[in-house]
Scaffold this active site. Structure first.
Site, PDB file in Angstrom:
ATOM      1  N   HIS A  25       0.861  -1.182   0.000  1.00 53.55           N
ATOM      2  CA  HIS A  25       0.000   0.000   0.000  1.00 53.55           C
ATOM      3  C   HIS A  25       0.897   1.232   0.000  1.00 53.55           C
ATOM      4  CE1 HIS A  25       0.763   0.618   4.255  1.00 53.55           C
ATOM      5  NE2 HIS A  25       0.263  -0.577   4.561  1.00 53.55           N
ATOM      6  N   HIS A  28       4.135   1.327   2.178  1.00 58.26           N
ATOM      7  CA  HIS A  28       5.276   0.548   1.678  1.00 58.26           C
ATOM      8  C   HIS A  28       5.900   1.248   0.477  1.00 58.26           C
ATOM      9  CE1 HIS A  28       2.385  -2.697   3.191  1.00 58.26           C
ATOM     10  NE2 HIS A  28       3.299  -2.551   4.125  1.00 58.26           N
ATOM     11  N   CYS A 133       3.022 -12.182  22.046  1.00 56.56           N
ATOM     12  CA  CYS A 133       2.026 -11.687  21.082  1.00 56.56           C
ATOM     13  C   CYS A 133       2.349 -12.318  19.737  1.00 56.56           C
ATOM     14  CB  CYS A 133       2.073 -10.166  20.958  1.00 56.56           C
ATOM     15  SG  CYS A 133       1.134  -9.592  19.510  1.00 56.56           S
ATOM     16  N   CYS A 136       3.163  -9.685  16.902  1.00 56.63           N
ATOM     17  CA  CYS A 136       4.505  -9.074  16.963  1.00 56.63           C
ATOM     18  C   CYS A 136       5.578 -10.142  16.798  1.00 56.63           C
ATOM     19  CB  CYS A 136       4.778  -8.440  18.315  1.00 56.63           C
ATOM     20  SG  CYS A 136       3.763  -7.058  18.728  1.00 56.63           S
ATOM     21  N   CYS A 151      -1.435  -7.086  24.219  1.00 49.36           N
ATOM     22  CA  CYS A 151      -0.198  -6.624  23.599  1.00 49.36           C
ATOM     23  C   CYS A 151      -0.202  -5.093  23.485  1.00 49.36           C
ATOM     24  CB  CYS A 151      -0.085  -7.261  22.211  1.00 49.36           C
ATOM     25  SG  CYS A 151       1.054  -6.403  21.141  1.00 49.36           S
ATOM     26  N   HIS A 154      -0.625  -4.326  19.523  1.00 49.68           N
ATOM     27  CA  HIS A 154      -1.820  -4.751  18.798  1.00 49.68           C
ATOM     28  C   HIS A 154      -3.100  -4.744  19.633  1.00 49.68           C
ATOM     29  CE1 HIS A 154       1.519  -6.486  16.450  1.00 49.68           C
ATOM     30  NE2 HIS A 154       0.761  -6.116  15.452  1.00 49.68           N
ATOM     31  N   LYS A 307      -2.789   5.618  11.202  1.00 47.44           N
ATOM     32  CA  LYS A 307      -1.768   5.059  10.324  1.00 47.44           C
ATOM     33  C   LYS A 307      -2.451   4.263   9.217  1.00 47.44           C
ATOM     34  CE  LYS A 307       2.132   1.923  10.091  1.00 47.44           C
ATOM     35  NZ  LYS A 307       2.585   0.608  10.460  1.00 47.44           N
ATOM     36  N   LYS A 310      -3.543  -2.194   6.964  1.00 51.14           N
ATOM     37  CA  LYS A 310      -4.594  -3.139   6.638  1.00 51.14           C
ATOM     38  C   LYS A 310      -5.602  -3.249   7.789  1.00 51.14           C
ATOM     39  CE  LYS A 310      -3.673  -7.596   6.256  1.00 51.14           C
ATOM     40  NZ  LYS A 310      -3.133  -8.832   5.719  1.00 51.14           N
TER      41      LYS A 310
HETATM   42  N1  MSP Z   1       9.418  -6.962   7.625  1.00 47.91           N
HETATM   43  C1  MSP Z   1       9.510  -5.871   8.520  1.00 47.91           C
HETATM   44  C2  MSP Z   1      10.766  -5.062   8.236  1.00 47.91           C
HETATM   45  C3  MSP Z   1      12.039  -5.820   8.300  1.00 47.91           C
HETATM   46  S1  MSP Z   1      13.379  -4.834   7.849  1.00 47.91           S
HETATM   47  C4  MSP Z   1      14.685  -5.757   8.224  1.00 47.91           C
HETATM   48  C5  MSP Z   1       8.284  -4.976   8.376  1.00 47.91           C
HETATM   49  N2  MSP Z   1       7.616  -5.085   7.213  1.00 47.91           N
HETATM   50  S2  MSP Z   1       6.273  -4.289   6.806  1.00 47.91           S
HETATM   51  O1  MSP Z   1       5.779  -4.901   5.593  1.00 47.91           O
HETATM   52  O2  MSP Z   1       5.385  -4.195   7.908  1.00 47.91           O
HETATM   53  O3  MSP Z   1       6.759  -2.898   6.300  1.00 47.91           O
HETATM   54  C6  MSP Z   1       7.170  -1.997   7.195  1.00 47.91           C
HETATM   55  C7  MSP Z   1       7.548  -0.705   6.550  1.00 47.91           C
HETATM   56  O4  MSP Z   1       6.569  -0.206   5.608  1.00 47.91           O
HETATM   57  C8  MSP Z   1       7.562   0.349   7.634  1.00 47.91           C
HETATM   58  O5  MSP Z   1       8.723   0.335   8.390  1.00 47.91           O
HETATM   59  C9  MSP Z   1       7.457   1.573   6.810  1.00 47.91           C
HETATM   60  O6  MSP Z   1       8.725   1.786   6.255  1.00 47.91           O
HETATM   61  C10 MSP Z   1       6.443   1.172   5.731  1.00 47.91           C
HETATM   62  N3  MSP Z   1       5.078   1.519   6.132  1.00 47.91           N
HETATM   63  C11 MSP Z   1       4.005   0.672   6.339  1.00 47.91           C
HETATM   64  N4  MSP Z   1       2.902   1.435   6.636  1.00 47.91           N
HETATM   65  C12 MSP Z   1       3.239   2.745   6.639  1.00 47.91           C
HETATM   66  C13 MSP Z   1       2.520   3.971   6.673  1.00 47.91           C
HETATM   67  N5  MSP Z   1       1.226   4.058   6.896  1.00 47.91           N
HETATM   68  N6  MSP Z   1       3.220   5.114   6.408  1.00 47.91           N
HETATM   69  C14 MSP Z   1       4.539   5.106   6.044  1.00 47.91           C
HETATM   70  N7  MSP Z   1       5.225   3.977   6.005  1.00 47.91           N
HETATM   71  C15 MSP Z   1       4.694   2.809   6.570  1.00 47.91           C
HETATM   72  O7  MSP Z   1       8.011  -4.232   9.291  1.00 47.91           O
END
Ligand code: MSP
Length: 648
Positions: A25, A28, A133, A136, A151, A154, A307, A310
């Site tokens: 989304h 990411h 959790c 997490c 948690c 969450h 934020k 999903k």
């Molecule tokens: N897999 C772990 C990261 C491991 S790195 C060694 C993870 N993945 S995640 O799919 O949840 O993606 C996390 C990253 O996506 C966040 O750290 C951020 O960079 C980005 N984002 C996800 N949602 C976001 C927002 N709503 N706004 C901005 N970025 C955010 O955590």
């Protein structure tokens, strides 16, 4: 003016690796686009640059998500990776590598890292007990939980888990970490986040359990049969395993990490700062390896003050915006709207406003106006280049501001510097009135060539400075002025490279104006707004009469059993005050069937019957969707409320 003489410094930047239990989304995409902008800038100024991104494919959550969709974890990962790859193409992400944690090269690297930590005597085995959790994939101490032992991230119930685990001596690294923060004040950016991390470390570090015996989907922990490597130790290692650390050919590792004196930057969201600024450097210190130079924690994209994620159900998928406005428009918006490091709100209205004002008007109109004046006057570019004019001086100042802001990851400021230059070019054209020169002195007048060449060269240089942000638009601008449509290099940042007397094609407008009212009308039914939470301007509100059609009743659960072959569903018999009925609920992952009997809940009593995995369901039990994973938490009704009571 800044000089761009050869500066072959290495520059390595990474995105987080994304979990494959969710489709990409806007959040990411943001981390990836930001890293793309940073690395495009460093490539442009001549650094020896490398850009890594990838996917995090192990762990319990992925295992569960795959099972729920009737797939193997790898099948699920393949599907999501494909989606990332497609999107990266659309967004012109110029990554040099894409690492997947299920690759052999990654496993080898993780094993090599573990061997070094083991050699430093930083692992030991002990019984691990704590509140766990599952979302997490982390343990919490009693004091970190609320009164109901939910948690802290969450809000879902934790469970008491006990297993024999491998521990990493994290506590040993508290002092070295604090010293590192002190001597490297830019280790974490923005500064406020470094203070946060330091205070967390000062409050005391517990050793970290780094193996799991209950989770099966992961890298086997060397020397501990039946255990897999904790998913964060596995994931963080990607930043070096992708460079060949622990493999036969580690030339890239040596160049960009092991022996590099250049920056090694991790771009991450603030949600995963602790892992990157505490655990990861501690692992590296233990292994005797260099640390990243900077961990850049950006803020969150919010929608309706929450934020984007999903579980909240306020996802912004990029597809519709890209289809309607092109990827560059979204790249620009993301970088312009968010001050790097702070949170920002996403709204369609803000997007359209910026699109029309900044892109269609300021950029698009300036380009098409100067291009049209050149074409109408000379049928192409001017026949000489002016090397002393206001635009050239304005460019000198803009370039310095732009470069300083880019080096400091202040992207909105870098863009502002370019927009200021565009305004100056516009002002210059208005003041010089080239249409009047043409009328009075004719199209051959040297003065006309000089004025328009200054304006056109200013635009070319704006396009060079914009190329990290809107690469496709920059290429189109080059083509508009008769140059090849390619990504520019350091030499293109110098004044005077606009080709003379070159035919100019008449290309379509860069950003055709969008009619906001029409856009929202057209988009009423598209997915982007479908998911808007109630209360936002774009939701489908209902009247009180509509609401009263929904019959909500309290009910007592009198029997419960799991639906065979389903991880999620439980078959409930509920008492609605004299009437008994069967309802199927998706709460099996959170609640043991037996423990449900006797609970008072709220049900939607007038839903049409439906079949879930072949089992008939006559109604719906209400639950709150909590945390990232949207885990259901039943809404309890006090025991003294009789079953069948109306809920209004
Ligand atoms: N897999 C772990 C990261 C491991 S790195 C060694 C993870 N993945 S995640 O799919 O949840 O993606 C996390 C990253 O996506 C966040 O750290 C951020 O960079 C980005 N984002 C996800 N949602 C976001 C927002 N709503 N706004 C901005 N970025 C955010 O955590």
């Amino acid at each position: 003016m800044v000089s761009f003489a050869v500066r072959m410094k290495t520059f390595y930047a990474t995105t987080p690796i994304y979990y494959v239990n969710d489709l990409p989304h806007i959040g990411h995409i943001y981390s990836t686009v930001v890293t793309d902008v940073i690395t495009r800038f460093h490539r442009l100024i001549g650094d020896d640059t490398r850009f890594l991104t990838g996917t995090d494919e192990h762990g319990q959550n992925i295992e569960k998500a795959a099972a729920a969709q009737g797939m193997t974890p790898l099948e699920l990962a393949d599907r999501v990776v494909e989606r990332y790859r497609e999107l990266y193409k659309v967004f012109e992400i110029k990554n040099d590598d894409f690492i997947r944690t299920t690759e052999v090269r990654h496993r080898r690297g993780v094993e090599a890292l573990i061997a070094r930590i083991a050699a430093a005597n930083d692992f030991y085995t002990a019984k691990h007990e704590g509140w766990y959790c599952s979302s997490c994939e982390a343990f919490y101490t009693e004091k970190e939980l609320d009164a109901d032992r939910n948690c802290p991230v969450h809000g879902i119930p934790t469970t008491w888990e006990s297993e024999e685990n491998v521990f990493f001596r994290l506590s040993k690294y508290a002092e070295p970490l604090l010293r590192h923060y002190q001597t490297n004040p830019t280790f974490v950016r923005p500064e406020t986040r470094l203070a946060e991390v330091a205070s967390f470390v000062r409050s005391g570090l517990n050793d970290l359990s780094v193996s799991r015996s209950k989770v099966k989907w992961g890298i086997p922990f060397p020397g501990h049969p039946g255990h897999v490597v904790y998913v964060w130790l596995d994931a963080l290692a990607n930043y070096i395993t992708a460079l060949g650390f622990g493999g036969e050919d580690d030339a890239l590792y040596r160049r960009y990490w092991g022996e590099s004196t250049g920056p090694r930057v991790h771009v991450i969201g603030k949600d995963i700062l602790r892992f990157h600024a505490v655990y990861w450097p501690a692992f590296l210190m233990s292994a005797g390896l260099p640390l990243p130079t900077t961990v850049w924690a950006h803020g969150w994209w919010l929608r309706d003050a929450k934020k984007v994620s999903k579980s909240v159900g306020n996802i912004v998928r990029p597809d519709n915006l890209v289809a309607d406005f092109g990827a560059d428009a979204l790249r620009y918006f993301l970088l312009r709207e968010m001050a790097f490091g702070q949170d920002a709100s996403f709204s369609d209205e803000a997007f359209l406003t910026r699109y029309n004002a900044d892109l269609a008007n300021d950029l698009g109109n300036t380009v098409s106006r100067v291009a049209a004046l050149c074409r109408q006057s000379f049928g192409g570019t001017p026949n000489e280049l002016c090397t002393d004019n206001e635009v050239m001086r304005a460019f000198g100042a803009a370039q310095e501001e732009w470069q300083a802001a880019m080096e400091d990851c202040q992207f909105n400021r870098a863009l502002e510097a370019v927009w200021k230059l565009l305004a100056q070019i516009n002002g210059y054209v208005v003041a010089k009135e080239p249409w009047k020169i043409r009328k009075s002195e004719g199209a051959d007048a040297a003065r006309l060539h000089r004025v328009l060449s200054a304006a056109a060269e200013g635009i070319r240089l704006s396009a060079v400075m914009l190329s990290p942000f809107v690469p496709s638009t920059s290429r189109k601008i080059f083509e508009t002025f008769g140059m090849p449509g390619k990504d520019p290099d350091a030499a293109d940042l110098a004044w005077g490279r606009l080709p003379v007397s070159r035919p100019m094609p008449d290309l379509p407008a860069l950003f055709p104006r969008a009619d906001a009212a029409e856009y929202f009308q057209d988009r009423k039914d598209v997915a982007m707004n479908e998911q808007a939470p109630a209360g936002s301007p774009s939701d489908d509100r209902i009247s009180i009469d509509d609401f009263q059609k929904v019959r909500l009743r309290t009910a007592k659960i009198v029997a419960a059993e799991r639906v065979p072959k389903s991880n999620k569903l439980v078959k409930l018999q509920v008492d609605l005050g004299g009437e008994q009925r069967q309802i199927v609920a998706g709460i099996a992952a959170q609640y043991e069937a037996e423990a449900l009997v006797g609970r008072n809940v709220v049900v939607v009593a007038n839903l049409k019957p439906a079949k879930l995995m072949g089992v008939e369901s006559n109604g719906m039990v209400l639950a709150a969707a909590v945390g990232e994973a949207g885990a259901p938490v039943l809404i309890d009704v006090p025991a003294d409320v009789p079953p069948g009571s109306k809920v209004k």
